[in-house]
Design a protein around this motif. Structure first.
Motif, PDB file in Angstrom:
ATOM      1  N   LEU A  23      41.941  52.512  84.697  1.00 24.30           N
ATOM      2  CA  LEU A  23      42.180  51.249  85.380  1.00 24.30           C
ATOM      3  C   LEU A  23      43.483  50.642  84.899  1.00 24.30           C
ATOM      4  O   LEU A  23      43.829  50.751  83.728  1.00 24.30           O
ATOM      5  CB  LEU A  23      41.026  50.280  85.117  1.00 24.30           C
ATOM      6  CG  LEU A  23      39.646  50.787  85.512  1.00 24.30           C
ATOM      7  CD1 LEU A  23      38.582  49.782  85.091  1.00 24.30           C
ATOM      8  CD2 LEU A  23      39.575  51.050  86.995  1.00 24.30           C
ATOM      9  N   CYS A  24      44.193  49.984  85.791  1.00 30.32           N
ATOM     10  CA  CYS A  24      45.475  49.359  85.457  1.00 30.32           C
ATOM     11  C   CYS A  24      45.297  47.853  85.283  1.00 30.32           C
ATOM     12  O   CYS A  24      44.670  47.196  86.109  1.00 30.32           O
ATOM     13  CB  CYS A  24      46.489  49.613  86.569  1.00 30.32           C
ATOM     14  SG  CYS A  24      46.819  51.354  86.836  1.00 30.32           S
ATOM     15  N   ASP A  25      45.862  47.340  84.217  1.00 31.52           N
ATOM     16  CA  ASP A  25      45.846  45.898  83.937  1.00 31.52           C
ATOM     17  C   ASP A  25      47.285  45.462  83.674  1.00 31.52           C
ATOM     18  O   ASP A  25      47.629  45.001  82.593  1.00 31.52           O
ATOM     19  CB  ASP A  25      44.946  45.623  82.729  1.00 31.52           C
ATOM     20  CG  ASP A  25      44.817  44.150  82.401  1.00 31.52           C
ATOM     21  OD1 ASP A  25      44.965  43.311  83.305  1.00 31.52           O
ATOM     22  OD2 ASP A  25      44.564  43.832  81.220  1.00 31.52           O
ATOM     23  N   THR A  26      48.130  45.633  84.667  1.00 31.16           N
ATOM     24  CA  THR A  26      49.558  45.384  84.469  1.00 31.16           C
ATOM     25  C   THR A  26      49.879  43.919  84.225  1.00 31.16           C
ATOM     26  O   THR A  26      50.903  43.610  83.615  1.00 31.16           O
ATOM     27  CB  THR A  26      50.375  45.899  85.667  1.00 31.16           C
ATOM     28  OG1 THR A  26      49.874  45.306  86.863  1.00 31.16           O
ATOM     29  CG2 THR A  26      50.279  47.415  85.770  1.00 31.16           C
ATOM     30  N   ASP A  27      49.012  42.999  84.656  1.00 29.40           N
ATOM     31  CA  ASP A  27      49.265  41.577  84.391  1.00 29.40           C
ATOM     32  C   ASP A  27      48.572  41.096  83.112  1.00 29.40           C
ATOM     33  O   ASP A  27      48.673  39.937  82.743  1.00 29.40           O
ATOM     34  CB  ASP A  27      48.862  40.708  85.583  1.00 29.40           C
ATOM     35  CG  ASP A  27      47.392  40.808  85.940  1.00 29.40           C
ATOM     36  OD1 ASP A  27      46.615  41.462  85.205  1.00 29.40           O
ATOM     37  OD2 ASP A  27      47.008  40.233  86.970  1.00 29.40           O
ATOM     38  N   ARG A  28      47.854  41.989  82.449  1.00 26.77           N
ATOM     39  CA  ARG A  28      47.196  41.757  81.159  1.00 26.77           C
ATOM     40  C   ARG A  28      46.042  40.750  81.215  1.00 26.77           C
ATOM     41  O   ARG A  28      45.543  40.324  80.190  1.00 26.77           O
ATOM     42  CB  ARG A  28      48.182  41.296  80.090  1.00 26.77           C
ATOM     43  CG  ARG A  28      48.965  42.396  79.407  1.00 26.77           C
ATOM     44  CD  ARG A  28      50.142  42.768  80.169  1.00 26.77           C
ATOM     45  NE  ARG A  28      51.071  43.606  79.383  1.00 26.77           N
ATOM     46  CZ  ARG A  28      51.765  44.539  79.947  1.00 26.77           C
ATOM     47  NH1 ARG A  28      51.638  44.791  81.227  1.00 26.77           N
ATOM     48  NH2 ARG A  28      52.616  45.243  79.249  1.00 26.77           N
ATOM     49  N   LYS A  29      45.577  40.371  82.370  1.00 31.41           N
ATOM     50  CA  LYS A  29      44.497  39.377  82.466  1.00 31.41           C
ATOM     51  C   LYS A  29      43.208  39.867  81.814  1.00 31.41           C
ATOM     52  O   LYS A  29      42.545  39.113  81.098  1.00 31.41           O
ATOM     53  CB  LYS A  29      44.240  39.000  83.923  1.00 31.41           C
ATOM     54  CG  LYS A  29      45.319  38.136  84.515  1.00 31.41           C
ATOM     55  CD  LYS A  29      45.003  37.758  85.950  1.00 31.41           C
ATOM     56  CE  LYS A  29      46.107  36.900  86.530  1.00 31.41           C
ATOM     57  NZ  LYS A  29      45.856  36.554  87.930  1.00 31.41           N
ATOM     58  N   ILE A  30      42.854  41.106  82.060  1.00 37.28           N
ATOM     59  CA  ILE A  30      41.639  41.656  81.465  1.00 37.28           C
ATOM     60  C   ILE A  30      41.846  41.862  79.966  1.00 37.28           C
ATOM     61  O   ILE A  30      40.968  41.561  79.159  1.00 37.28           O
ATOM     62  CB  ILE A  30      41.223  42.962  82.166  1.00 37.28           C
ATOM     63  CG1 ILE A  30      40.868  42.651  83.621  1.00 37.28           C
ATOM     64  CG2 ILE A  30      40.055  43.627  81.460  1.00 37.28           C
ATOM     65  CD1 ILE A  30      40.694  43.868  84.494  1.00 37.28           C
ATOM     66  N   ALA A  37      44.940  41.755  74.132  1.00 32.05           N
ATOM     67  CA  ALA A  37      46.287  41.183  74.193  1.00 32.05           C
ATOM     68  C   ALA A  37      46.184  39.689  73.921  1.00 32.05           C
ATOM     69  O   ALA A  37      45.161  39.061  74.203  1.00 32.05           O
ATOM     70  CB  ALA A  37      46.916  41.429  75.557  1.00 32.05           C
ATOM     71  N   ASP A  38      47.238  39.154  73.362  1.00 35.44           N
ATOM     72  CA  ASP A  38      47.288  37.714  73.105  1.00 35.44           C
ATOM     73  C   ASP A  38      48.068  36.972  74.179  1.00 35.44           C
ATOM     74  O   ASP A  38      47.910  35.768  74.341  1.00 35.44           O
ATOM     75  CB  ASP A  38      47.929  37.447  71.738  1.00 35.44           C
ATOM     76  CG  ASP A  38      47.109  38.030  70.599  1.00 35.44           C
ATOM     77  OD1 ASP A  38      45.866  37.934  70.654  1.00 35.44           O
ATOM     78  OD2 ASP A  38      47.715  38.592  69.665  1.00 35.44           O
ATOM     79  N   SER A  39      48.906  37.704  74.910  1.00 34.13           N
ATOM     80  CA  SER A  39      49.811  37.083  75.868  1.00 34.13           C
ATOM     81  C   SER A  39      50.141  38.073  76.982  1.00 34.13           C
ATOM     82  O   SER A  39      50.137  39.286  76.751  1.00 34.13           O
ATOM     83  CB  SER A  39      51.095  36.686  75.134  1.00 34.13           C
ATOM     84  OG  SER A  39      52.192  36.593  75.983  1.00 34.13           O
ATOM     85  N   PRO A  40      50.474  37.577  78.171  1.00 41.68           N
ATOM     86  CA  PRO A  40      50.906  38.485  79.234  1.00 41.68           C
ATOM     87  C   PRO A  40      52.200  39.219  78.892  1.00 41.68           C
ATOM     88  O   PRO A  40      52.543  40.207  79.531  1.00 41.68           O
ATOM     89  CB  PRO A  40      51.139  37.563  80.439  1.00 41.68           C
ATOM     90  CG  PRO A  40      50.420  36.311  80.132  1.00 41.68           C
ATOM     91  CD  PRO A  40      50.367  36.199  78.633  1.00 41.68           C
TER      92      PRO A  40
END
Length: 78
Positions: A23-30, A37-40
């Motif tokens: 799965l891709c989480d390119t905006d880092r929301k998940i 992650a701590d930040s986008p």
């Protein structure tokens, strides 16, 4: 789950003969929601893992894992 895009995940799966969908989480929301992650703006995800139970809920949370050894270790407990 990966911060990489679809093409990068496809190359990874092919290179390592990875048999599962990535799965891709390119905006880092998940990643942010689950503590990877701590930040986008984070370039890389922290190496964490969750075991999802048969009921669809988180059964175990592992805040830091060794990506090389964790899968084999976890399979022994399932």
């Amino acid at each position: 789950m990966s911060f990489d895009d679809v093409d990068a995940n496809a190359r990874f799966a092919e290179k390592y003969d990875f048999p599962f969908p990535l799965l891709c989480d390119t905006d880092r929301k998940i990643g942010i929601a689950y503590g990877a992650a701590d930040s986008p703006k984070d370039e890389y995800a922290k190496r964490i893992a969750y075991v999802i139970g048969e009921n669809g809920r988180i059964a175990e949370a592992h805040g830091k894992v060794d990506a090389r050894n964790y899968p084999k270790e976890q399979l022994k407990t399932l």
